[in-house]
Design a protein around this motif. Structure first.
Motif, PDB file in Angstrom:
ATOM      1  N   GLN A  78       0.855  -1.185   0.000  1.00 59.81           N
ATOM      2  CA  GLN A  78       0.000   0.000   0.000  1.00 59.81           C
ATOM      3  C   GLN A  78       0.889   1.231   0.000  1.00 59.81           C
ATOM      4  O   GLN A  78       1.516   1.569   1.003  1.00 59.81           O
ATOM      5  CB  GLN A  78      -0.909   0.029   1.235  1.00 59.81           C
TER       6      GLN A  78
ATOM      7  N   VAL B 230       1.376   5.254  -0.167  1.00 59.28           N
ATOM      8  CA  VAL B 230       0.629   6.469   0.155  1.00 59.28           C
ATOM      9  C   VAL B 230       1.550   7.665  -0.048  1.00 59.28           C
ATOM     10  O   VAL B 230       2.778   7.525  -0.032  1.00 59.28           O
ATOM     11  CB  VAL B 230       0.130   6.436   1.621  1.00 59.28           C
TER      12      VAL B 230
ATOM     13  N   ASP C 167       5.850   3.064   1.011  1.00 56.69           N
ATOM     14  CA  ASP C 167       5.153   1.845   1.413  1.00 56.69           C
ATOM     15  C   ASP C 167       4.682   2.011   2.860  1.00 56.69           C
ATOM     16  O   ASP C 167       5.488   2.241   3.762  1.00 56.69           O
ATOM     17  CB  ASP C 167       6.106   0.650   1.291  1.00 56.69           C
ATOM     18  N   ALA C 168       3.382   1.889   3.087  1.00 63.14           N
ATOM     19  CA  ALA C 168       2.829   2.085   4.427  1.00 63.14           C
ATOM     20  C   ALA C 168       3.368   1.070   5.433  1.00 63.14           C
ATOM     21  O   ALA C 168       3.398   1.330   6.635  1.00 63.14           O
ATOM     22  CB  ALA C 168       1.304   1.994   4.378  1.00 63.14           C
TER      23      ALA C 168
ATOM     24  N   ALA D  29       5.997   1.828   8.333  1.00 63.54           N
ATOM     25  CA  ALA D  29       5.680   2.649   9.502  1.00 63.54           C
ATOM     26  C   ALA D  29       6.488   2.288  10.756  1.00 63.54           C
ATOM     27  O   ALA D  29       7.132   3.158  11.351  1.00 63.54           O
ATOM     28  CB  ALA D  29       4.178   2.602   9.792  1.00 63.54           C
TER      29      ALA D  29
ATOM     30  N   LYS E  41      -4.647   0.188   7.229  1.00 64.04           N
ATOM     31  CA  LYS E  41      -4.659   1.153   6.144  1.00 64.04           C
ATOM     32  C   LYS E  41      -4.245   2.524   6.663  1.00 64.04           C
ATOM     33  O   LYS E  41      -4.539   2.895   7.794  1.00 64.04           O
ATOM     34  CB  LYS E  41      -6.061   1.251   5.526  1.00 64.04           C
ATOM     35  N   VAL E  42      -3.516   3.240   5.828  1.00 62.33           N
ATOM     36  CA  VAL E  42      -3.071   4.585   6.189  1.00 62.33           C
ATOM     37  C   VAL E  42      -3.956   5.585   5.463  1.00 62.33           C
ATOM     38  O   VAL E  42      -4.061   5.550   4.238  1.00 62.33           O
ATOM     39  CB  VAL E  42      -1.596   4.796   5.796  1.00 62.33           C
TER      40      VAL E  42
ATOM     41  N   ASP F 291      -1.660  11.377   4.259  1.00 60.61           N
ATOM     42  CA  ASP F 291      -0.250  11.195   3.929  1.00 60.61           C
ATOM     43  C   ASP F 291       0.492  10.486   5.059  1.00 60.61           C
ATOM     44  O   ASP F 291       0.081  10.503   6.218  1.00 60.61           O
ATOM     45  CB  ASP F 291       0.399  12.547   3.624  1.00 60.61           C
ATOM     46  N   PHE F 292       1.611   9.877   4.720  1.00 54.68           N
ATOM     47  CA  PHE F 292       2.373   9.021   5.623  1.00 54.68           C
ATOM     48  C   PHE F 292       2.919   9.796   6.822  1.00 54.68           C
ATOM     49  O   PHE F 292       2.840   9.333   7.960  1.00 54.68           O
ATOM     50  CB  PHE F 292       3.528   8.388   4.838  1.00 54.68           C
TER      51      PHE F 292
ATOM     52  N   TYR G 219       0.277  10.695   9.331  1.00 49.76           N
ATOM     53  CA  TYR G 219      -0.129   9.439   9.970  1.00 49.76           C
ATOM     54  C   TYR G 219       0.857   9.045  11.062  1.00 49.76           C
ATOM     55  O   TYR G 219       0.473   8.679  12.176  1.00 49.76           O
ATOM     56  CB  TYR G 219      -0.228   8.366   8.890  1.00 49.76           C
TER      57      TYR G 219
END
Length: 377
Positions: free
Chosen positions: A33, A35, A52-53, A56, A359-360, A363-364, A367
């Motif tokens: 995913q 973002v 890539d989420a 994180a 899910k994010v 924007d990353f 988040y």
């Protein structure tokens, strides 16, 4: 395609399911995913920059956005909208559209997709960040087995030509240079009764091998191949197994990123390893897979097979990912419980407990900042 996909599964848990270069971005096989990285990389000024989420927890362990270094790193990442693929980038030998950029003390890996009609590629044009890790530094000392001896106040470290570890203790250690690695490894093995450093074998991992991201061609045109280092360590394990008395297994301490090298090396070890004893300290890698592989090969373990200092956020983050994706054998169930306790009691406990949403939204960067209650910056 399948060969490349299988080789990706040999990477550490930090990278697994993220850097699958055989996949075209946006294809059915691509489960990542991506973002927007931040509000400034949404395409209004320059190219869009996505991330890539799944990065994180790793991002949280490496970058503090409230520190001066963190702010500088984030600004440089945002500059990818203008400089990605430029003269400062390192290109992947095997994948023309993938690059690596050094930002401060980190290495950032990304792909550039321009919306060209490629078969199976439905990616929106832009820069796609696929991984992040510590940047490696050049060194003249290869990944190999060394013998470190105490001569008065000095440590003398020499290459072992026959790849046989003859000392009673061994350390696998990654650092920017061989002397620094030997000095830090000597702190692990400790002192003898006279106050001198204990003699030990050291398998040294240069910084540029530590990033273990494949074959990268730097501007000075030096290639580093982690698989070669892993094969070398596998030879050391096998030759030591063949020559060592069964009554005295060598006691290996595998420090931090050394776990990734051990994981790769074990795939090249065909027989048993019952003349080797292992202890993983702050392992950065797939600790579940490594412990299970060692057990199947008959290796011995220290009284505490895995030790966490609880200050190494990278180790705790990768442990959480490892436990989420696999389980230790029933013979090691007590160890699995202990690993989970370490993670739950750490700042990354929430990562293991799945408090991070799948899910994010948005924007990353926003988040990540909103996760201050779930992930300790």
């Amino acid at each position: 395609m399948m060969t490349k996909q299988r080789s990706c599964t040999r990477m550490s848990m930090v990278s697994i399911k993220r850097r699958q270069l055989a996949y075209k971005l946006g294809s059915k096989a691509d489960t990542r995913q991506f973002v927007p990285f931040s509000k400034t990389t949404n395409g209004d000024h320059g190219r869009k920059v996505f991330i890539d989420a799944a990065l994180a927890p790793l991002f949280a362990s490496l970058i503090d956005p409230n520190s001066a270094k963190g702010v500088q790193t984030i600004m440089k990442i945002e500059q990818l909208r203008a400089i990605a693929g430029g003269v400062t980038s390192n290109s992947n030998v095997n994948t023309p559209f993938e690059y690596m950029e050094n930002f401060v003390d980190l290495a950032l890996y990304y792909q550039i997709h321009n919306g060209v009609a490629e078969a199976g590629n439905r990616a929106v044009p832009g820069v796609y960040i696929t991984d992040i890790t510590f940047a490696g530094k050049e060194t003249n000392s290869p990944a190999a087995l060394y013998e470190s001896k105490s001569v008065g106040p000095q440590l003398i470290t020499n290459l072992v030509e026959n790849d046989i570890a003859e000392m009673s203790e061994g350390v696998v250690y990654a650092d920017e240079s061989l002397p620094v690695a030997a000095l830090n490894a000597s702190k692990i093995t400790g002192k003898d009764g006279w106050g001198n450093s204990v003699n030990f074998n050291l398998f040294y991992i240069p910084d540029m091998v530590r990033n273990e991201m494949g074959v990268w061609m730097t501007p000075c045109r030096r290639a580093f191949r982690p698989q070669e280092a892993a094969q070398h360590f596998a030879n050391t394990l096998v030759r030591t197994q063949q020559s060592r008395p069964s009554t005295s297994p060598i006691k290996w301490t595998i420090d931090s990123d050394g776990t990734k090298l051990l994981q790769l090396a074990l795939e090249h070890v065909p027989g048993i390893l019952d003349k080797h004893q292992f202890q993983l300290t702050d392992p950065v890698g797939d600790v579940v897979q490594v412990i299970n592989l060692l057990e199947r090969k008959g290796a011995k373990f220290a009284q505490e097979p895995v030790l966490y200092s609880k200050t190494n956020k990278r180790a705790l983050a990768t442990a959480a990912l490892s436990l989420r994706n696999g389980s230790l054998s029933r013979h090691q169930s007590f160890l699995e419980d202990k690993l989970r306790d370490n993670i739950v009691n750490s700042s990354h406990g929430s990562v293991q407990n799945n408090s991070l949403p799948s899910k994010v939204g948005g924007d990353f960067l926003t988040y990540m900042k909103n996760l201050s209650g779930a992930v300790s910056w």
